[in-house]
Design a protein around this motif. Structure first.
Motif, PDB file in Angstrom:
ATOM      1  N   SER A 115     -18.896 -23.280   7.242  1.00 36.97           N
ATOM      2  CA  SER A 115     -17.832 -24.294   7.189  1.00 36.97           C
ATOM      3  C   SER A 115     -16.516 -23.628   7.557  1.00 36.97           C
ATOM      4  O   SER A 115     -16.350 -22.424   7.377  1.00 36.97           O
ATOM      5  CB  SER A 115     -17.763 -24.918   5.805  1.00 36.97           C
ATOM      6  OG  SER A 115     -17.421 -23.945   4.853  1.00 36.97           O
ATOM      7  N   LEU A 116     -15.587 -24.396   8.079  1.00 40.39           N
ATOM      8  CA  LEU A 116     -14.320 -23.824   8.520  1.00 40.39           C
ATOM      9  C   LEU A 116     -13.596 -23.191   7.329  1.00 40.39           C
ATOM     10  O   LEU A 116     -13.634 -23.725   6.223  1.00 40.39           O
ATOM     11  CB  LEU A 116     -13.434 -24.903   9.149  1.00 40.39           C
ATOM     12  CG  LEU A 116     -14.054 -25.634  10.341  1.00 40.39           C
ATOM     13  CD1 LEU A 116     -13.060 -26.637  10.920  1.00 40.39           C
ATOM     14  CD2 LEU A 116     -14.497 -24.670  11.422  1.00 40.39           C
ATOM     15  N   LEU A 758     -22.665 -24.617  13.480  1.00 36.38           N
ATOM     16  CA  LEU A 758     -22.149 -25.885  12.966  1.00 36.38           C
ATOM     17  C   LEU A 758     -20.959 -26.357  13.808  1.00 36.38           C
ATOM     18  O   LEU A 758     -20.861 -27.521  14.185  1.00 36.38           O
ATOM     19  CB  LEU A 758     -21.705 -25.705  11.509  1.00 36.38           C
ATOM     20  CG  LEU A 758     -21.197 -26.959  10.811  1.00 36.38           C
ATOM     21  CD1 LEU A 758     -22.349 -27.884  10.450  1.00 36.38           C
ATOM     22  CD2 LEU A 758     -20.396 -26.611   9.563  1.00 36.38           C
ATOM     23  N   GLY A 762     -20.632 -29.488  16.433  1.00 37.45           N
ATOM     24  CA  GLY A 762     -19.518 -30.411  16.258  1.00 37.45           C
ATOM     25  C   GLY A 762     -18.754 -30.603  17.551  1.00 37.45           C
ATOM     26  O   GLY A 762     -18.356 -31.714  17.898  1.00 37.45           O
ATOM     27  N   ILE A 765     -20.995 -32.770  20.010  1.00 32.80           N
ATOM     28  CA  ILE A 765     -21.044 -34.194  19.673  1.00 32.80           C
ATOM     29  C   ILE A 765     -19.663 -34.828  19.894  1.00 32.80           C
ATOM     30  O   ILE A 765     -19.539 -35.931  20.429  1.00 32.80           O
ATOM     31  CB  ILE A 765     -21.507 -34.402  18.212  1.00 32.80           C
ATOM     32  CG1 ILE A 765     -22.866 -33.738  17.988  1.00 32.80           C
ATOM     33  CG2 ILE A 765     -21.617 -35.881  17.891  1.00 32.80           C
ATOM     34  CD1 ILE A 765     -23.257 -33.609  16.541  1.00 32.80           C
ATOM     35  N   VAL A 801     -17.694 -45.633  15.243  1.00 27.05           N
ATOM     36  CA  VAL A 801     -18.997 -45.094  14.857  1.00 27.05           C
ATOM     37  C   VAL A 801     -20.137 -45.949  15.413  1.00 27.05           C
ATOM     38  O   VAL A 801     -21.219 -45.461  15.710  1.00 27.05           O
ATOM     39  CB  VAL A 801     -19.070 -44.952  13.316  1.00 27.05           C
ATOM     40  CG1 VAL A 801     -19.062 -46.314  12.647  1.00 27.05           C
ATOM     41  CG2 VAL A 801     -20.282 -44.150  12.897  1.00 27.05           C
ATOM     42  N   MET A 804     -21.188 -44.946  18.993  1.00 25.73           N
ATOM     43  CA  MET A 804     -21.711 -43.594  19.234  1.00 25.73           C
ATOM     44  C   MET A 804     -23.231 -43.599  19.328  1.00 25.73           C
ATOM     45  O   MET A 804     -23.913 -44.195  18.496  1.00 25.73           O
ATOM     46  CB  MET A 804     -21.294 -42.661  18.088  1.00 25.73           C
ATOM     47  CG  MET A 804     -20.030 -41.895  18.362  1.00 25.73           C
ATOM     48  SD  MET A 804     -20.045 -40.965  19.895  1.00 25.73           S
ATOM     49  CE  MET A 804     -20.967 -39.505  19.431  1.00 25.73           C
TER      50      MET A 804
ATOM     51  N   GLY B 123     -19.572 -30.108   8.433  1.00 24.32           N
ATOM     52  CA  GLY B 123     -18.785 -30.297   9.651  1.00 24.32           C
ATOM     53  C   GLY B 123     -18.152 -31.669   9.767  1.00 24.32           C
ATOM     54  O   GLY B 123     -17.766 -32.083  10.853  1.00 24.32           O
ATOM     55  N   TYR B 167     -18.349 -38.598  14.810  1.00 20.65           N
ATOM     56  CA  TYR B 167     -18.871 -39.295  13.624  1.00 20.65           C
ATOM     57  C   TYR B 167     -20.213 -38.781  13.105  1.00 20.65           C
ATOM     58  O   TYR B 167     -20.550 -38.988  11.952  1.00 20.65           O
ATOM     59  CB  TYR B 167     -19.005 -40.814  13.861  1.00 20.65           C
ATOM     60  CG  TYR B 167     -17.755 -41.466  14.381  1.00 20.65           C
ATOM     61  CD1 TYR B 167     -16.686 -41.707  13.540  1.00 20.65           C
ATOM     62  CD2 TYR B 167     -17.640 -41.835  15.717  1.00 20.65           C
ATOM     63  CE1 TYR B 167     -15.519 -42.302  14.013  1.00 20.65           C
ATOM     64  CE2 TYR B 167     -16.486 -42.430  16.194  1.00 20.65           C
ATOM     65  CZ  TYR B 167     -15.432 -42.665  15.343  1.00 20.65           C
ATOM     66  OH  TYR B 167     -14.294 -43.244  15.809  1.00 20.65           O
ATOM     67  N   GLN B 168     -21.003 -38.141  13.972  1.00 25.02           N
ATOM     68  CA  GLN B 168     -22.372 -37.825  13.557  1.00 25.02           C
ATOM     69  C   GLN B 168     -22.376 -36.945  12.309  1.00 25.02           C
ATOM     70  O   GLN B 168     -23.103 -37.199  11.355  1.00 25.02           O
ATOM     71  CB  GLN B 168     -23.103 -37.137  14.715  1.00 25.02           C
ATOM     72  CG  GLN B 168     -24.603 -37.205  14.590  1.00 25.02           C
ATOM     73  CD  GLN B 168     -25.274 -37.081  15.955  1.00 25.02           C
ATOM     74  OE1 GLN B 168     -24.916 -37.760  16.916  1.00 25.02           O
ATOM     75  NE2 GLN B 168     -26.240 -36.196  16.046  1.00 25.02           N
ATOM     76  N   GLN B 169     -21.540 -35.901  12.334  1.00 27.58           N
ATOM     77  CA  GLN B 169     -21.521 -35.002  11.182  1.00 27.58           C
ATOM     78  C   GLN B 169     -20.837 -35.655   9.977  1.00 27.58           C
ATOM     79  O   GLN B 169     -21.080 -35.264   8.839  1.00 27.58           O
ATOM     80  CB  GLN B 169     -20.847 -33.683  11.568  1.00 27.58           C
ATOM     81  CG  GLN B 169     -21.743 -32.875  12.521  1.00 27.58           C
ATOM     82  CD  GLN B 169     -21.083 -31.614  13.054  1.00 27.58           C
ATOM     83  OE1 GLN B 169     -19.881 -31.554  13.218  1.00 27.58           O
ATOM     84  NE2 GLN B 169     -21.887 -30.598  13.346  1.00 27.58           N
ATOM     85  N   VAL B 171     -21.324 -38.896   9.214  1.00 26.12           N
ATOM     86  CA  VAL B 171     -22.402 -39.681   8.623  1.00 26.12           C
ATOM     87  C   VAL B 171     -23.346 -38.758   7.846  1.00 26.12           C
ATOM     88  O   VAL B 171     -23.765 -39.073   6.722  1.00 26.12           O
ATOM     89  CB  VAL B 171     -23.158 -40.472   9.715  1.00 26.12           C
ATOM     90  CG1 VAL B 171     -24.373 -41.170   9.136  1.00 26.12           C
ATOM     91  CG2 VAL B 171     -22.232 -41.477  10.379  1.00 26.12           C
TER      92      VAL B 171
END
Lengths: 970, 206
Positions: A115-116, A758, A762, A765, A801, A804, B123, B167-169, B171
């Motif tokens: 994670s960041l 990760l 991100g 996507i 959303v 997508m 994420g 949005y995927q991460q 959700v």
């Protein structure tokens, strides 16, 4: 105190125990035991007990962290050998060969989904973005903007506004006449209008007042007298001579036109190649402008502190370029300015220029003596824009009887809006960034960027490459159809190998294009679907190629300055402070830098603290653009960490008596490779290294190697590495309404090595999302009078959303030889393929090739109707979807792809592969650049006379002569 | 109320107006109270103030973000009496005496709400600007419906724009948070080789 007693007790007790059981217990897989045994081994075998006294708790002192951990947990974790590469004796497979950073892998964080490092700040709402900086005594700044497209400012009367109670200061163009711009060759912006305003929304004046209503009212009270000039909105009109060109470039002005930049490039003999072709594709594309649509509007806070220094708080991608521009405009030395980068609420290129409002805030703060905060509303964000260029692109592609891509001809006319911004570079990128990943027979590019009276276009994710890539990839789809071959096989048979040079002389090192194509083909079930789905359902492929950092910095002074520098400082607490100027804009650059340092030093991530915000403390970094941050900053961080690492190894060697070569670093522990029980904790080694000098400090930097050719413009598009990607998209088109829905996307991206999978996923996507917007719904619409119709998120349609698709990110790791641990970029490249993949899928679904984006229902339905008319079909539902009949060429291509695949595998695994220059597929000697073998392959960068007789649209910009070459101008 | 403005010569020789109250016909000040993140607050606010402004400028909730000012982006979402609302479209006076939860009110002390943990771990948050809005909206969803389906999650966040993640991460983060809430088990901390796990900051419920 009991704590201390206990721990010492344990130490003594287990010391005796260990003397008997050292052989049996060495390096057992239990955290609890390992730490103790390591400790004892050192004390008993190698070091006299007196030497470690320094690490024991001194009686009477406060508890001090235990050796090794830097915290309460004193135990080191055993090294995870599944993360150690084969070349270092671990079990991590390396299908692309060993890497120069392999011996630095300690198995800590690289390659792990992380994670960041600042994510907890974000999820608790404590991250401070531009408008969240609230200084005591702040006042509110507000900008008066031009209502006219193009006008001369005759006078500005601020007296009424100044009389308004609550108004503390007003500034106009007179307060800061200096020019600035992100590129030193095209400084054409002012803080506020000097002489002219150039688009609706251009800055005229600014006001500081005690609150926002007062500031707004003051803006209303400023009286400005304009002389309205004829404005230009049509991109083609920008090519013509004008009475009042939007800018005056002096003797470098191109004719009397509004052409800001023009490019001509020709490699190879395009007309010969055209004659030998058996299939050709021609298309004329229209791309509308799109905006970044980041969620955080621009905001800035300026504060002159009592010592007379300026601190500017701003969400910036390029704090360093802003730093330079501020010094220019405010006319103060750079060292008097501290640029503080706040958290950035999305950038995507939209925050990568020095902006006039940042100058305004500084000017107002100087005038009023108080901190000034300016916050934009969404409409103002659209006036600043810097989004993707609206463009008209003509694309011609040619393929010969052997299924080779024997020619690409591109003519790109791009609409720069009112200012240059990154335009110089964009004009080159529209051409040169599609000379790979394919081996091509000839390349011809003409590009021109014109000024129009619209908000300026600039850099946006996939800078300059997105639109022309869309045109190339849809063209290839058409070529494959004409040749009767599968478009994926066509691509697989025409790829450049690893360690090769493109037709323009770019150096391609690692290339995972083939793997990307193979993976998406397999995972999408391509062979069962392509040209086989029912009407309305379709599948399409698109590829991408993008730079990973740009070869030359924007400012070339001083010439040998590094692109990225990282400083490390470790004091006795063991935590590592990383100073870097890399601008984290949410992509996770702080995380990547922290990961790199943690990996090399064998530390957990929370022992690394990144300080990247202030120019006062951070070494110069060029900023977050050109997908350069991971490649350059992580490389700089690694070299800084290697210095510290060497010091730790030396100290360990001194304590344990082992050779430095025989030592490796694990989790908070440095030990002998052969006998892991011989070693010291990180903190012991650190304290030994700090003897007589205190904190360890080191500096590492990165500069690109010399590369590329010498022709004019050869540097544009040069990068130390390139990323590759291939997407397959599946769409569902409602034939009766023209509504397109993307159902699924298989997205393979070659990022070299995913340092943080990760974050890479991100980025992939997120790129899909942004590209989907451009291809289906996003569009900056200008009305008939040239006004922007949709400067808000109601009418500027960003996918929600529901729009997508389901994205399957596929990470391909080609292990770049120069990348940090093998990594390349993953931020921009993944955006390129989604556009053509969707466009090609729409064709597969309904047999219509669109050439205008976005594919809104009305546009697509018109295209469907057109196809119906031309085929004499009454009902769209009766249309036939396209089908593919393979020709004999398919087998030829397949066998060539197999040969090439073998060739590529050999090349990527050899240490010093022989040179391979584009052109070998066309019979040239691969070891010698094409132009040295055959004069027809030489680079031509000035259009020959015969071209000018019938130039392309953008090419016609070359009909103008620069003023300095004209006799009629003084 | 109106104060005489004073003119002073600044260093560049120009007249500037020094500090005084605005002459702009302004709104009246009204007294306003509410419970913000469990704390009773009592302010004088402009009678026409927007809730977002009151929360940011007076309520100390800078975590509530302003993205568009017209209800299109969802960054300013807050819970008013448990229901997610766009605070840029709510007059502060409409929310008088209500109980308001902003992103700052989701965690209890250092113990993060599961939705906060999973947004960090899966994420769901990249640049983080839209994150507060998404967190508030999804926390409200999970309160109503601890195990939502994918479609229900999408419907809940349809009013929020995110430009980074696709949005995927997000959700996934919400699904994961729902798992935590239902099972009561914490998640692995992805930066797990921590030298000294932060008590309460990650892993495990409060």
């Amino acid at each position: 105190m009991s704590d201390i007693d206990d721990s010492e007790g344990v130490l003594h007790e287990s010391l005796e125990h260990s003397l008997e059981n050292v052989e049996a217990d060495i390096y057992v897989d239990s955290e609890d035991v390992v730490g103790d045994i390591e400790k004892e081994k050192i004390t008993t075998d190698v070091v006299k007990e007196s030497e470690i006294v320094g690490y024991r708790q001194q009686p009477g002192k406060l508890p001090f962290s235990k050796p090794g951990s830097g915290g309460k947990n004193r135990f080191s974790k055993p090294t995870d050998y599944s993360r150690i590469p084969r070349s270092q004796g671990g079990s991590l497979e390396q299908p692309w060969g060993a890497h120069r950073h392999d011996d630095l892998i300690s198995g800590q964080v690289i390659g792990k989904s992380t994670s960041l490092v600042d994510s907890n700040w974000k999820v608790t709402g404590q991250a401070k973005y531009g408008d969240d900086i609230r200084l005591p005594g702040e006042v509110i700044g507000r900008i008066l903007r031009s209502p006219h497209h193009y006008a001369r400012v005759l006078s500005i009367d601020i007296s009424k506004a100044l009389d308004l109670p609550g108004v503390l200061g007003i500034a106009t163009g007179d307060d800061a006449p200096g020019k600035f711009g992100v590129l030193p060759v095209t400084k054409d912006e002012h803080a506020m209008a000097v002489e002219k305003v150039r688009h609706v929304g251009d800055l005229v004046a600014c006001v500081a007042a005690i609150d926002e209503p007062t500031a707004r009212e003051a803006c209303r009270l400023i009286e400005v007298e304009y002389e309205v000039l004829d404005s230009i909105h049509d991109i083609k009109q920008g090519l013509e001579d004008s009475e009042n060109p939007i800018h005056d470039r002096g003797k470098y002005h191109i004719g009397e036109s509004n052409v800001q930049k023009r490019v001509f490039q020709q490699f190879g003999n395009i007309s010969e190649m055209k004659d030998s072709s058996v299939a050709s594709h021609d298309s004329d594309w229209t791309f509308t402008g799109v905006n970044h649509g980041f969620t955080e509007p621009h905001a800035v806070v300026a504060h002159w502190d009592p010592s007379g220094r300026l601190t500017l708080y701003t969400p910036q991608q390029v704090p360093h370029y802003l730093h330079r521009a501020l010094a220019d405009v405010l006319d103060i030395p750079m060292h008097q300015i501290n640029v503080y980068r706040t958290f950035v609420g999305g950038g995507f290129g939209g925050k990568s220029d020095p902006f006039p409002h940042e100058m305004c805030a500084a000017i107002l703060a100087r005038k009023t003596g108080r901190p000034v905060r300016i916050n934009f509303d969404r409409e103002e964000v659209f006036w600043v824009n810097r989004g993707r260029h609206p463009s008209k692109i003509s694309m011609s592609l040619h393929a010969d009887s052997e299924g080779r891509l024997c020619g690409i001809e591109t003519d790109a006319l791009i609409d720069g809006g009112a200012f240059a911004s990154f335009g110089h570079v964009t004009t080159y990128y529209n051409g040169v960034l599609h000379t790979a990943p394919y081996e091509i027979g000839a390349f011809h590019y003409t590009g021109a960027r014109v000024w129009t009276n619209k908000p300026a276009s600039g850099a946006m994710r996939g800078h300059g490459a997105v639109n022309s890539r869309c045109a190339v990839e849809t063209g290839i789809d058409d070529l494959a159809e004409q040749l009767g071959v599968d478009p994926i096989d066509f691509r697989l048979a025409n790829l450049l190998p690893p360690h090769s040079a493109t037709i323009t002389g770019f150096r391609v090192t690692s290339i995972g294009m083939r793997e990307c194509l193979e993976r998406v083909k397999e995972e999408s079930g391509w062979d069962e679907k392509f040209r086989k789905m029912p009407l309305g359902k379709g599948i399409g492929i698109g590829c991408g190629f993008f730079i990973s950092g740009s070869g030359l910095p924007i400012h070339w002074d001083p010439n040998k300055f590094p692109h990225a520098t990282v400083h490390l400082k470790i004091d006795m607490d063991g935590g590592v402070t990383v100073h870097t100027g890399a601008a984290d804009i949410g992509q996770g650059s702080d995380t990547v830098v922290a990961q790199s340092v943690a990996e090399v030093l064998g530390l957990p991530l929370d022992m690394i603290r990144v300080r990247s915000r202030e120019s006062d403390t951070s070494p110069v970094d060029l900023g977050s653009y050109s997908s350069r941050v991971t490649f350059m900053n992580a490389n700089a961080a690694i070299s800084a960490a290697m210095e510290i690492r060497n010091e730790l190894l030396e100290a360990t060697s001194e304590i344990t008596g082992s050779n430095i070569e025989g030592l490796v670093i694990g989790d908070r522990r440095i030990f002998n490779k052969r006998d892991p029980a011989v070693g010291v904790s990180y903190l012991e080694a650190l304290h030994k290294a700090q003897e007589d000098r205190g904190a360890l400090v080191s500096s590492g930097s990165y500069r690109t190697p010399p590369m590329g050719r010498a022709h004019k413009g050869a540097a544009a598009g040069l990068a130390p590495a390139y990323s590759f990607s291939a997407y397959v998209a599946e769409v569902d088109v409602d034939i009766e309404t023209g509504q397109t829905k993307v159902e699924k996307v298989w997205a393979a991206h070659d990022c070299g090595k995913a340092l943080n999978p990760l974050a890479v996923e991100g980025q992939i996507i997120g790129s899909c999302h942004m590209g989907m917007g451009q291809v289906l719904s996003e569009e900056m619409k200008y009305g008939r009078t040239g006004h922007l119709l949709n400067p808000d998120f109601l009418d500027y349609k960003i996918p929600t959303v529901h729009e997508m698709p389901e994205v399957t990110p596929i990470i391909v790791e080609s292990n770049d030889p120069e990348g940090p641990f093998g990594a390349k970029e993953a931020g921009e490249g993944p955006l390129l393929p989604i556009l053509p993949a969707v466009v090609n899928a729409v064709y597969d679904a309904i047999g219509v090739r669109v050439s205008e984006l976005p594919i809104t229902p009305d546009r697509l339905y018109k295209a469907i109707e057109k196809r119906c008319r031309s085929e004499g079909v009454k009902e769209p539902l009766d249309l036939e979807p396209p089908r593919l009949e393979l020709t004999a060429l398919q087998e030829i291509l397949q066998s060539r792809a197999i040969n090439h695949s073998r060739r590529d595998k050999e090349r990527r695994l050899t240490d010093s592969p022989s040179p391979y220059h584009n052109g070998a597929l066309f019979g040239l000697d691969p070891e010698i650049p094409g132009d040295e073998q055959d004069s027809r392959w030489a680079a031509v960068v000035i259009p020959p006379d015969d071209y000018l007789e019938d130039p392309g649209l953008a090419g016609s910009a070359w009909k103008h002569t620069e003023r300095r070459h004209r006799s009629d101008v003084e | 109320m109106k104060e005489q403005n004073t003119q002073v010569v600044d260093c560049s020789g120009k007249y500037v107006v020094q500090y005084s109250l605005p002459m702009v016909p302004g709104p009246d000040k009204v007294r306003w109270n509410a419970t913000v993140n469990g704390v009773n607050v009592d302010f004088f606010i402009d009678s026409n103030a927007i809730l977002l402004d009151v929360l940011r400028d007076q309520g100390g909730s800078l975590g509530t973000k302003r993205g568009c000012d017209m209800g299109t982006c969802g960054c300013c979402s807050v819970m008013i009496n448990g229901t997610p609302k766009l605070s840029c479209l709510v007059l502060a006076q409409e929310a008088r005496s209500s109980s308001i939860t902003t992103v700052e009110g989701l965690s209890s002390g250092h113990y993060l709400h599961p939705i906060q943990q999973t947004f960090a771990e899966c994420g769901g948050s990249q640049c983080g600007f839209c994150t507060p809005g998404f967190l508030v909206v999804s926390a409200a969803l999970l309160e109503r419906n601890p195990s939502p389906t994918k479609a229900e999650i999408k419907t809940a966040i349809e009013g929020n724009l995110c430009r980074c993640t696709g949005y995927q991460q997000i959700v996934e983060s919400i699904s994961k948070a729902s798992e935590i809430l239902v099972s009561g088990k914490g998640i692995d901390d992805s930066t797990s080789s921590k030298s000294d796990p932060h008590p309460g900051f990650s892993g495990g419920l409060s």
